[in-house]
Design an enzyme around this catalytic site. Structure first.
Site, PDB file in Angstrom:
ATOM      1  N   HIS A 123       1.589   4.684  -2.691  1.00 22.61           N
ATOM      2  CA  HIS A 123       1.981   6.313  -2.385  1.00 22.61           C
ATOM      3  C   HIS A 123       3.245   6.786  -2.785  1.00 22.61           C
ATOM      4  O   HIS A 123       3.479   7.704  -3.408  1.00 22.61           O
ATOM      5  CB  HIS A 123       1.809   6.508  -0.677  1.00 22.61           C
ATOM      6  CG  HIS A 123       0.287   6.158  -0.472  1.00 22.61           C
ATOM      7  ND1 HIS A 123      -0.764   7.217  -1.129  1.00 22.61           N
ATOM      8  CD2 HIS A 123      -0.301   5.625   0.641  1.00 22.61           C
ATOM      9  CE1 HIS A 123      -1.941   6.829  -0.361  1.00 22.61           C
ATOM     10  NE2 HIS A 123      -1.617   5.830   0.462  1.00 22.61           N
ATOM     11  N   HIS A 163       0.844  -1.174  -0.050  1.00 20.30           N
ATOM     12  CA  HIS A 163       0.072  -0.130   0.082  1.00 20.30           C
ATOM     13  C   HIS A 163       0.919   1.281   0.054  1.00 20.30           C
ATOM     14  O   HIS A 163       0.686   2.118  -0.986  1.00 20.30           O
ATOM     15  CB  HIS A 163      -0.862  -0.018   1.203  1.00 20.30           C
ATOM     16  CG  HIS A 163      -1.952   1.260   1.372  1.00 20.30           C
ATOM     17  ND1 HIS A 163      -3.151   1.111   0.873  1.00 20.30           N
ATOM     18  CD2 HIS A 163      -1.531   2.323   1.859  1.00 20.30           C
ATOM     19  CE1 HIS A 163      -3.598   2.344   1.228  1.00 20.30           C
ATOM     20  NE2 HIS A 163      -2.752   3.114   1.562  1.00 20.30           N
ATOM     21  N   GLU A 164       1.738   1.424   1.011  1.00 19.21           N
ATOM     22  CA  GLU A 164       2.603   2.425   1.135  1.00 19.21           C
ATOM     23  C   GLU A 164       3.491   2.830  -0.219  1.00 19.21           C
ATOM     24  O   GLU A 164       3.789   3.713  -0.567  1.00 19.21           O
ATOM     25  CB  GLU A 164       3.453   2.665   2.250  1.00 19.21           C
ATOM     26  CG  GLU A 164       2.646   2.478   3.629  1.00 19.21           C
ATOM     27  CD  GLU A 164       1.640   3.526   3.825  1.00 19.21           C
ATOM     28  OE1 GLU A 164       1.756   4.759   3.053  1.00 19.21           O
ATOM     29  OE2 GLU A 164       0.563   3.426   4.357  1.00 19.21           O
TER      30      GLU A 164
END
Lengths: 500, 500
Positions: free
Chosen positions: A267, A263-264
């Site tokens: 980003h 997920h990160e």
């Protein structure tokens, strides 16, 4: 009168100082959540406040204001015009909020979070209620200073510009119906995932090595980034060549660190591939929280929880954690990491019921801002709305309305961006599938370049050149809606649970 | 006219912003040398330059200047007067150097270091010579801007205020004679340390665990500090409760990390125990580089290389590195870590011949600044002066005049502080011995509190309240000289090498 070219150079110089202050502040924040010793907390607050104050001073400086006025009258086009438009937006917003209100907002955010942390630990909503009241009053004052619109819309626009409560409600309505239907189908299925797979101990070092290998393969660049440990995972850009992601490990919950890191990394890759030439202007910033979340969810869910990815990745996981999954075939593993179960805690929710947590908060925060829900009645409303959505009733406030930090920090209108971003991730995924018809074959071979390259070209590289809505239309050919997500969820869970 | 109390509060507010900018910049520097990914270097330079520029703007702000003028006429006494005096010194210095010279100094320092690093790697002094010439010209310009005195004295005063070349020369002269005599005695001794002990492999994790245990026992507070890895070890205060030290490890040279860490812990404990109430004013700063170095050398050498310390510590080292030193008794170990051998590289020198490296640089940098030594003749002068001091003749410039970064960064007048600080460390040690007669018994029992407490009370807690000379007189009862060091060195090496 100065030439536009000279004025543009002056503008970029002024923006550069502001960007440097923001980047230094980003490092203060990253460090606070990774390596700072406990004794540093008091000074860190002052350092951060001073840099934020200097940034604000530079943003409301009359010389910047005059420069913008001159440039707006000089017939700029293209990226130059976009730059002036973006700066104008930030400058106007900053000038509308009086300095004393800025200070009060910052103080209340710090106080609110501190009281919230204690109240959550003690499961004592009454202790937090006065701070929440004060926070709401201040946020209403902030909304009134910022604009004439509905207060909730004004605040929501800070996180997702161009959006509104009405638009969010329109997008959420069909999604809510669909999730309810899918949950019924899941409950009626005779198939069940083997959740014990997720509890098998994997050493932290093996988790870290595997997750690092995966995000490197995705395209996260460790020459321009890092992966560190923290308590509440986040991604932070310190500078154009320096983007840091964080995660946390528990040996008996490997999926937490793994999907958190994927997920990160989404980003992080967005931040790493914003237009480098605009790194010290708002044009080089990410365009909205929803678009940001679309990138993290795409890599976490569309890639990371998908069957094609694990065709390649499962052998790699087994190599990093020898013996742990010997008796589990890839089908069983993929079913386990995609299990659907309504739960109490948002950050632990599965991909599907996560949206119910967002809808719950979206409903309640609108009423809190409007004043139609009194703070004292929040726990009751939380239980009521949870039941209506099909979420479990919290046994206490710690696992109910005290579970999230956002409201204590004054962030109202933020939650919907999580779901908007997830919907966008699927819409982008479909567009990507049309542009790269053999996408899944690439994923199954561990080749992520086609996905990475398409996202860079169609999202990252645009920075803030286009408004979010325009970016979505250009990249996917349609305005944002729940349609693509609904099709995706039906197909995915139908196949897993056997009701397709 | 404003009340002095009001003006003092205003002064502290302005100093607080400056301190916060310095602290944020300190974090940028620490991060750059520990965790920053390679891709961050370009943006980091800009971030750091912007913060330095804002700090300078705030320091030369006319409102601060006017405030100081009012406060100086208001009859302040005690710490308030000391505060105004310290700020006046910094403000005057900042206002004397024109902004364009500040910029040129910063650019030349960055360029000079970059060219030096390449020239050192390639052993190409000719490539560095033009940068050294440009640096010298700029430093002369800086000295002229700062004051009317001898240029070298003006620059030296930046690092060791109140000191001068003449005073340094007076202190160094008897020291040089004494070191030569001691080196003759060492060469004539029939005892020799077992240097193989120092090459025994100790795993890095064991080195780190042992060094961490030692500095924690000394009094370095890990709740208000950290120990990390870097290439060139340093200590850095990020804030009053946040002081970070760094080290580097080589498994076949355990003494490098160990004594490096003990050294940096001395710097770190000084920074951790400066007066907290003055953390955002110059009164809360360390008073001079010499005093700083006295703290690092005291813990590294007087404590860390002393026989009493190892009475306690040797069993701890053996516990961390099982088996490595089983056949080495404590006497043999202590002799090995105190071996004397003139070598080429300053940072690898032993405790005694280290001063010869400092004297070499002190001689040459005075002539460079005065212009009596041409840059082209530096390598020859280096060889000549090395021979005169009893240091080996460098086979190349990489191991000669290109070995240190200081001159490439524009730091002239800095080197003497290393020796001044070491001399002071022994003078403090003697005073401490008079105040705590059973000092060595405490060390032999692993109890460092009496040493720590005395240093806090007599050095750290004073911050910059007293000028360095006054601090030395108050703490030791005498002005700084080489006397105490000479007595110490004679006794120490006489006992080790058997010529006492």
């Amino acid at each position: 009168m100065a030439e536009p070219a000279t004025d543009l150079a002056l503008l970029r110089d002024r923006l550069g100082v502001i960007a440097d202050l923001e980047q230094a502040q980003a490092l203060l924040g990253w460090d606070q959540h990774t390596y700072m010793p406990a004794g540093g907390v008091e000074a860190r607050g002052r350092q951060s406040a001073t840099l934020a104050g200097l940034r604000h001073e530079h943003l409301v400086d009359d010389r910047l204001f005059d420069l913008l006025g001159r440039l707006e009258g000089s017939g700029l086009t293209g990226d130059d015009a976009a730059l002036v438009r973006e700066v104008r937006r930030e400058v106007d917003r900053a000038r509308r909020v009086p300095a004393d209100l800025v200070t009060r907002l910052a103080l209340q955010a710090a106080l609110g979070q501190a009281v919230w942390a204690q109240a959550r630990a003690a499961d004592d909503f009454a202790a937090f209620a006065p701070e929440l009241r004060a926070t709401l009053a201040l946020q209403r004052e902030r909304a009134a200073a910022l604009g004439d619109g509905d207060p909730y819309d004004v605040l929501h626009d800070l996180y997702e510009r161009g959006s509104s409560a009405e638009r969010v409600a329109q997008v959420f309505a069909p999604l809510r119906i669909e999730i309810a239907a899918l949950l019924d189908a899941v409950r009626g299925s005779d198939r069940a995932p083997d959740l014990d797979v997720l509890a098998r101990p994997v050493p932290e070092a093996a988790q870290e090595a595997f997750a690092t290998e995966m995000v490197r393969a995705f395209g996260f660049d460790f020459a321009r980034g890092r992966l560190d440990r923290t308590v509440h995972p986040f991604a932070q850009r310190i500078g154009p060549g320096d983007v840091r992601i964080t995660t946390r490990y528990r040996s008996d919950r490997f999926a937490m660190a793994l999907f958190g890191t994927l997920h990160e990394s989404g980003h992080g890759m967005y931040e790493q591939n914003l237009p480098a030439a605009e790194a010290r202007t708002p044009l080089g910033d990410s365009v909205s929280l929803g678009v940001h979340e679309s990138q993290s969810r795409l890599w976490e869910n569309l890639v990371g929880r998908g069957r094609p990815f694990w065709t390649w990745a499962y052998a790699r996981l087994r190599a990093h954690a020898p013996g742990v999954f010997d008796d589990v075939d890839a089908e069983r593993f993929v079913f386990a990491i995609n299990a659907v179960r309504p739960t109490l805690i948002r950050v632990e929710a599965d991909e599907l019921t996560y949206h119910l947590h967002v809808m719950l908060r979206f409903e309640l925060e609108q009423r809190l801002i409007a004043g139609s829900l009194d703070v004292a009645d929040l726990p009751g409303a939380w239980a009521e709305e949870s039941a209506a959505l099909g979420l479990p009733t919290p046994p206490d406030d710690r696992q109910g309305c005290l579970q999230d930090v956002h409201w204590s920090a004054g962030m109202f209108g933020y939650f919907p961006t999580y779901t908007l971003g997830t919907l966008l991730s699927v819409q982008l995924w479909d567009a990507l599938g049309r542009a790269v018809p053999d996408r899944d074959a690439h994923l199954a071979a561990g080749d992520f370049a086609p996905v990475f390259d398409w996202l860079v070209a169609n999202v990252h590289d645009h920075g803030s050149r286009f408004a979010p809505d325009e970016l979505v239309e250009r990249a996917t050919g349609a305005p944002l809606s729940a349609d693509a997500y609904v099709r995706y969820a039906r197909a995915k869970y139908g196949a897993l649970y056997g009701f397709a």
